[in-house]
Design a protein around this motif. Structure first.
Motif, PDB file in Angstrom:
ATOM      1  N   ASP A 103       0.861  -1.189   0.000  1.00 24.48           N
ATOM      2  CA  ASP A 103       0.000   0.000   0.000  1.00 24.48           C
ATOM      3  C   ASP A 103       0.891   1.231   0.000  1.00 24.48           C
ATOM      4  N   ASP A 104       0.360   2.347  -0.476  1.00 29.26           N
ATOM      5  CA  ASP A 104       1.116   3.598  -0.415  1.00 29.26           C
ATOM      6  C   ASP A 104       1.014   4.145   1.003  1.00 29.26           C
ATOM      7  N   LEU A 105       1.885   3.676   1.858  1.00 28.71           N
ATOM      8  CA  LEU A 105       1.829   4.029   3.274  1.00 28.71           C
ATOM      9  C   LEU A 105       2.320   5.445   3.547  1.00 28.71           C
ATOM     10  N   LEU A 106       2.842   6.099   2.527  1.00 28.74           N
ATOM     11  CA  LEU A 106       3.274   7.489   2.697  1.00 28.74           C
ATOM     12  C   LEU A 106       2.141   8.471   2.442  1.00 28.74           C
ATOM     13  N   ASN A 107       1.059   7.976   1.858  1.00 26.18           N
ATOM     14  CA  ASN A 107      -0.049   8.864   1.491  1.00 26.18           C
ATOM     15  C   ASN A 107      -1.381   8.248   1.887  1.00 26.18           C
ATOM     16  N   ILE A 108      -1.530   7.931   3.158  1.00 25.66           N
ATOM     17  CA  ILE A 108      -2.796   7.402   3.665  1.00 25.66           C
ATOM     18  C   ILE A 108      -3.844   8.509   3.602  1.00 25.66           C
ATOM     19  N   PRO A 109      -4.971   8.285   2.943  1.00 23.33           N
ATOM     20  CA  PRO A 109      -6.001   9.336   2.860  1.00 23.33           C
ATOM     21  C   PRO A 109      -6.479   9.762   4.251  1.00 23.33           C
ATOM     22  N   ARG A 110      -6.804  11.026   4.379  1.00 22.97           N
ATOM     23  CA  ARG A 110      -7.262  11.533   5.670  1.00 22.97           C
ATOM     24  C   ARG A 110      -8.589  10.934   6.099  1.00 22.97           C
ATOM     25  N   ASP A 111      -9.376  10.448   5.117  1.00 22.78           N
ATOM     26  CA  ASP A 111     -10.665   9.843   5.461  1.00 22.78           C
ATOM     27  C   ASP A 111     -10.571   8.330   5.652  1.00 22.78           C
ATOM     28  N   HIS A 112      -9.363   7.788   5.638  1.00 21.85           N
ATOM     29  CA  HIS A 112      -9.170   6.361   5.881  1.00 21.85           C
ATOM     30  C   HIS A 112      -9.609   6.038   7.308  1.00 21.85           C
ATOM     31  N   ALA A 113     -10.200   4.871   7.490  1.00 23.19           N
ATOM     32  CA  ALA A 113     -10.723   4.499   8.809  1.00 23.19           C
ATOM     33  C   ALA A 113      -9.655   4.525   9.893  1.00 23.19           C
ATOM     34  N   ASP A 114      -8.407   4.238   9.531  1.00 18.58           N
ATOM     35  CA  ASP A 114      -7.321   4.191  10.519  1.00 18.58           C
ATOM     36  C   ASP A 114      -6.309   5.313  10.306  1.00 18.58           C
ATOM     37  N   ALA A 115      -6.734   6.393   9.693  1.00 20.00           N
ATOM     38  CA  ALA A 115      -5.808   7.478   9.365  1.00 20.00           C
ATOM     39  C   ALA A 115      -5.097   8.033  10.586  1.00 20.00           C
TER      40      ALA A 115
END
Length: 221
Positions: A103-115
């Motif tokens: 996964d692109d762990l450098l760019n986790i979306p802000r709306d991700h459940a675990d952001a």
């Protein structure tokens, strides 16, 4: 009392490749599904055909081994300090450090459940990407996203089903008429992916009725 320094065990043997695997784990210590799919099963598979000695270790335990390869992934290092310790140990012992990412762990979306939990871990990921001798990714777009100065060129190792799953005995005559089973699996963050394929699954169910079985594991909250 002074700290006790444990001896380092040398796993290297002539004609064999020693691998210390530091898998991603949950809080209870169990190995994550990603670690099973991306590292543990493939390395176990390879060891059946090649002279590979595989040892599982936590980041702390890995420091007490000398091996040809030190393989880890994703969030296996809990923080930047742990990542730097693994990098330093690999360099000191001459081990090839492999870092696997799916996964692109450098760019986790802000709306991700675990952001809130994952976004602060980006510095650790950057440290591992910068210190690894080899970077494995699951897709070409991810390899492009993780390419950067001072990093090894990512190698794409796509996710795949283990062919050993299909080596079971032929089905008994009474099983030949059993439904064709489709399995879809993912974590609860894959609801968007589920929405993409759901119309196709519904059409299959409508067309073939009880001749097809559809199992969904996870995917949505």
């Amino acid at each position: 009392k002074p700290a006790v320094r444990l001896a380092t065990l040398d796993l290297r043997r002539r004609g064999r490749t020693s691998v210390v695997l530091v898998p991603e784990t949950f809080e209870d210590g169990s190995i994550s599904p990603c670690a099973h799919i991306r590292l543990l099963l493939p390395l176990q598979h390879a060891s059946e055909r090649a002279p590979i000695d595989l040892v599982l270790a936590s980041p702390a335990e890995a420091a007490h081994y000398r091996a040809h390869v030190l393989a880890t992934q994703r969030y296996a290092p809990a923080d930047t300090a742990t990542a730097r310790a693994l990098i330093a140990h690999a360099r000191e012992t001459g081990a090839a450090l492999v870092y696997d990412v799916d996964d692109d762990l450098l760019n986790i979306p802000r709306d991700h459940a675990d952001a809130a939990v994952l976004r602060p871990r980006a510095p650790m990921v950057r440290a591992m990407l910068g210190g690894a001798e080899a970077i494995w990714t699951s897709t070409v777009p991810l390899a492009r996203a993780l390419t950067g100065p001072g990093r090894a060129k990512p190698v794409v190792l796509a996710n795949a089903l283990d062919e050993r799953l299909w080596q079971a005995a032929s089905p008994a005559p009474h099983e030949l008429g059993a439904p064709v089973r489709l399995v879809m699996m993912g974590t609860h963050t894959h609801h968007a992916d589920m929405a993409v394929v759901l119309p196709a699954l519904e059409r299959l169910a409508s067309l073939f009725g009880d001749r097809v079985g559809i199992d969904v594991i996870g995917m949505t909250g």
